[in-house]
Design a protein around this motif. Sequence first.
Motif, PDB file in Angstrom:
ATOM      1  N   UNK A  54      -0.488   1.125   5.896  1.00 13.35           N
ATOM      2  CA  UNK A  54      -1.691   0.307   5.730  1.00 13.35           C
ATOM      3  C   UNK A  54      -1.412  -1.155   6.076  1.00 13.35           C
ATOM      4  N   UNK A  55      -0.250  -1.678   5.649  1.00 12.81           N
ATOM      5  CA  UNK A  55       0.102  -3.047   6.008  1.00 12.81           C
ATOM      6  C   UNK A  55       0.248  -3.197   7.524  1.00 12.81           C
ATOM      7  N   UNK A  56       0.894  -2.215   8.151  1.00 15.56           N
ATOM      8  CA  UNK A  56       1.064  -2.272   9.604  1.00 15.56           C
ATOM      9  C   UNK A  56      -0.291  -2.234  10.311  1.00 15.56           C
ATOM     10  N   UNK A  57      -1.180  -1.354   9.855  1.00 15.05           N
ATOM     11  CA  UNK A  57      -2.484  -1.222  10.493  1.00 15.05           C
ATOM     12  C   UNK A  57      -3.312  -2.495  10.307  1.00 15.05           C
ATOM     13  N   UNK A  58      -3.175  -3.124   9.147  1.00 18.43           N
ATOM     14  CA  UNK A  58      -3.867  -4.397   8.930  1.00 18.43           C
ATOM     15  C   UNK A  58      -3.390  -5.439   9.948  1.00 18.43           C
ATOM     16  N   UNK A  59      -2.070  -5.469  10.200  1.00 21.94           N
ATOM     17  CA  UNK A  59      -1.537  -6.394  11.196  1.00 21.94           C
ATOM     18  C   UNK A  59      -2.027  -6.066  12.597  1.00 21.94           C
ATOM     19  N   UNK A  60      -2.110  -4.777  12.921  1.00 17.85           N
ATOM     20  CA  UNK A  60      -2.628  -4.369  14.230  1.00 17.85           C
ATOM     21  C   UNK A  60      -4.075  -4.818  14.392  1.00 17.85           C
ATOM     22  N   UNK A  61      -4.869  -4.635  13.331  1.00 17.97           N
ATOM     23  CA  UNK A  61      -6.286  -5.005  13.397  1.00 17.97           C
ATOM     24  C   UNK A  61      -6.434  -6.502  13.674  1.00 17.97           C
ATOM     25  N   UNK A  62      -5.665  -7.318  12.994  1.00 12.62           N
ATOM     26  CA  UNK A  62      -5.736  -8.760  13.215  1.00 12.62           C
ATOM     27  C   UNK A  62      -5.321  -9.112  14.640  1.00 12.62           C
ATOM     28  N   UNK A  63      -4.281  -8.438  15.142  1.00 13.14           N
ATOM     29  CA  UNK A  63      -3.818  -8.720  16.491  1.00 13.14           C
ATOM     30  C   UNK A  63      -4.887  -8.404  17.537  1.00 13.14           C
ATOM     31  N   UNK A  64      -5.641  -7.335  17.295  1.00 17.15           N
ATOM     32  CA  UNK A  64      -6.651  -6.884  18.260  1.00 17.15           C
ATOM     33  C   UNK A  64      -8.036  -7.414  17.941  1.00 17.15           C
ATOM     34  N   UNK A  65      -8.138  -8.309  16.965  1.00 22.05           N
ATOM     35  CA  UNK A  65      -9.430  -8.862  16.543  1.00 22.05           C
ATOM     36  C   UNK A  65     -10.399  -7.770  16.099  1.00 22.05           C
ATOM     37  N   UNK A  66      -9.856  -6.783  15.405  1.00 20.15           N
ATOM     38  CA  UNK A  66     -10.654  -5.705  14.836  1.00 20.15           C
ATOM     39  C   UNK A  66     -10.872  -5.983  13.341  1.00 20.15           C
ATOM     40  N   UNK A  67     -11.937  -5.418  12.757  1.00 18.18           N
ATOM     41  CA  UNK A  67     -12.154  -5.608  11.313  1.00 18.18           C
ATOM     42  C   UNK A  67     -10.960  -5.093  10.506  1.00 18.18           C
ATOM     43  N   UNK A  68     -10.530  -5.871   9.517  1.00 19.92           N
ATOM     44  CA  UNK A  68      -9.399  -5.482   8.672  1.00 19.92           C
ATOM     45  C   UNK A  68      -9.903  -5.006   7.311  1.00 19.92           C
ATOM     46  N   UNK A  69      -9.973  -3.700   7.157  1.00 15.88           N
ATOM     47  CA  UNK A  69     -10.315  -3.121   5.848  1.00 15.88           C
ATOM     48  C   UNK A  69      -9.072  -2.577   5.160  1.00 15.88           C
ATOM     49  N   UNK A  70      -7.906  -2.815   5.773  1.00 20.30           N
ATOM     50  CA  UNK A  70      -6.691  -2.139   5.334  1.00 20.30           C
ATOM     51  C   UNK A  70      -5.852  -2.982   4.377  1.00 20.30           C
ATOM     52  N   UNK A  71      -5.990  -4.293   4.457  1.00 20.79           N
ATOM     53  CA  UNK A  71      -5.234  -5.136   3.535  1.00 20.79           C
ATOM     54  C   UNK A  71      -5.626  -4.853   2.097  1.00 20.79           C
ATOM     55  N   UNK A  72      -6.930  -4.711   1.848  1.00 21.72           N
ATOM     56  CA  UNK A  72      -7.398  -4.423   0.489  1.00 21.72           C
ATOM     57  C   UNK A  72      -6.879  -3.068   0.014  1.00 21.72           C
ATOM     58  N   UNK A  73      -6.844  -2.076   0.916  1.00 23.18           N
ATOM     59  CA  UNK A  73      -6.313  -0.768   0.548  1.00 23.18           C
ATOM     60  C   UNK A  73      -4.831  -0.871   0.202  1.00 23.18           C
ATOM     61  N   UNK A  74      -4.089  -1.642   1.005  1.00 25.83           N
ATOM     62  CA  UNK A  74      -2.657  -1.792   0.757  1.00 25.83           C
ATOM     63  C   UNK A  74      -2.405  -2.529  -0.550  1.00 25.83           C
ATOM     64  N   UNK A  75      -3.224  -3.548  -0.839  1.00 26.53           N
ATOM     65  CA  UNK A  75      -3.076  -4.280  -2.103  1.00 26.53           C
ATOM     66  C   UNK A  75      -3.255  -3.344  -3.294  1.00 26.53           C
ATOM     67  N   UNK A  76      -4.205  -2.437  -3.174  1.00 27.54           N
ATOM     68  CA  UNK A  76      -4.447  -1.505  -4.279  1.00 27.54           C
ATOM     69  C   UNK A  76      -3.265  -0.556  -4.457  1.00 27.54           C
TER      70      UNK A  76
END
Length: 624
Positions: free
Chosen positions: A477-499
């Motif tokens: 989830x942390x990796x996917x959040x970083x990918x989303x930011x890199x590609x300017x995609x919506x990041x819904x994964x940081x919140x999931x990883x925090x949980x």
Amino acid sequence: MLDFGRDVCGDLSTAARKEWLVTNGLGGFASGTVGGVLTRRYHGLLIAAINPPLGRTLLVAKLDEAASYGGNDYPLFANRWAGDVVNPEGHRNLERFHLEGTTPVWTFALADALLEKRIWMEQGANTTYIQYRLRRAGGPLTLAAKVLVNYRDYHGATQGGDWQMLITSVPHGLRVIAYDGATPFYLLSDRAGVAQSHDWYKNFSLSAEKSRGFDGLEDHLCIGEFRATLQPGETLTFVASVEARPSLDSAAAYARRRDYEQALLPNDSDLAENLSLGTEPTIAAISSLPPRPLAPPQLYLAADQFIVSRATPDDQNGKTIIAGYPWFGDWGRDTMISLPGLALSTGRFKIARSILRTFARFVSQGMLPNRFPDAGETPEYNTVDATLWYFEAIRAYYETTDDDELLRELFPILKDIVNWHVRGTRYQIHVDATDGLLYAGEAGVQLTWMDAKVGDWVVTPRIGKPVEINALWHNALRALAGFARRLNEPDTYTAMADRVQASFGKFWFEIGGYCYDVIDGPDGNNASLRPNQLFAVSLPHSPLSAKQQKAVVDTCARTLLTSHGLRSLAPDHSSLEPLIHHLNDHGLGSVSEIFDGDPPFTPRGCFAQAWGVAELLRAWQEVS
């Protein structure tokens, strides 16, 4: 380093335990023992990948050679028969065994004569070369070689009975058709004459198979005897192949093998200085990195042995990773764990890219395959961690290469994988809505790397929320959040990883000062002290506090660490240098799958394991 004299070669108990391996980049291979006796059903001169990288079929088992020199006869081979009778004892004529790259070389001392034997495979072809060179002699030497063949799945065993193969004389040798519809194969020589035969040699005793609980007896068919006379300095070559007209020029073939292996070895500075992706996107230059001590060259050569072809409809040059020799195919978990060490640490970024794209085509219901069956049936998806290791392999690749194009191509697949895990996929793999942790497992199925199964008995079922699975889930989830930011995609994964990170505290076993192995299982929480929790420390994104990370490492080091790795369970339950030394043992030039947990730490399982080689290379790079 990989060089043995008579003290090893002449002692069959030792020489039969040390095994050599050569490969062809297709999944085919040849393997055997220093002493020449067959100890496994997986030993042979040509185990061809009929349907690369699988469909592996034993075609040529061995050559039984004898030399006539100076009026005396010398056996150069050894066979162990039923009743553990060894006859003849050709290993007693062995002066030396060593590796040239991955090529095994035997030197036989016959009075004042020295005869060398080499075995290697043609890269990209189901073709094995066996070359003899008369290095020194006071006169001519006559060499006779009986050819023993088979035609069976490499996991099988043959009892010959009345099986009649079709043996046909062809230019330079013999063609074999085992039965109607079988792939023809050939045994050819550049200069030897041949007398054809059809005799079953029965009851070869395979000691390693007996130790694994199998019958351990097998028959092979002798199809003929080749014979030639060598003058000092001359060579004699045999070629075993599924090709009708392979090159018989062994000097040129060996030069190709040496050139191929030399290209695998790094320079004395940056590993990837001269590598590129060809016509694919340019990888970020890493030539500015400072030089680092290089791992032993044998590790780079061993790494290549696991990288093989897997064609897909979209890419006929696709690549994958064989999990281990002699009996594994390409497994999703092993491939993704091994990829950073085998491909990134060695600077082979184009191959890493191909592997990641190849496996993307096999994602189903948010899961990567556990394994591809040998006979080519539908891939099996009984793994919970292979898919999560895929995220980590992509993260490591992207960190090394900045390959935005591949990241953009794979991002929709990664999003879909997470969505499947949230709503649930096979084997009750799903996110628990109450804490965001990943649950997996059902009776009769083993989903983690601790996947031993005997009949219907799953040795370590680990149903519930395994510690390393949730560490991998958090990391993904942390990796996917970083990918989303890199590609300017919506990041819904940081919140999931925090949980997930907030819920990971449920794994902490305060009394023991380490993590539960599994929580919320059918029998509650499992406090067995296992090494799996170390992934919660070693992955790039750890869900543990710094204090907890140190406690986990200290506890595992005190209780689980051995010279050859970590015990899978604390010994009281109802490091690089030793592993470098291990390259001299068992699978020569490679790393074994497992070891006994207690001295003398006897190696077992596959004698060449992809993630063992990969992690040794990666760790060497990390600590150098």
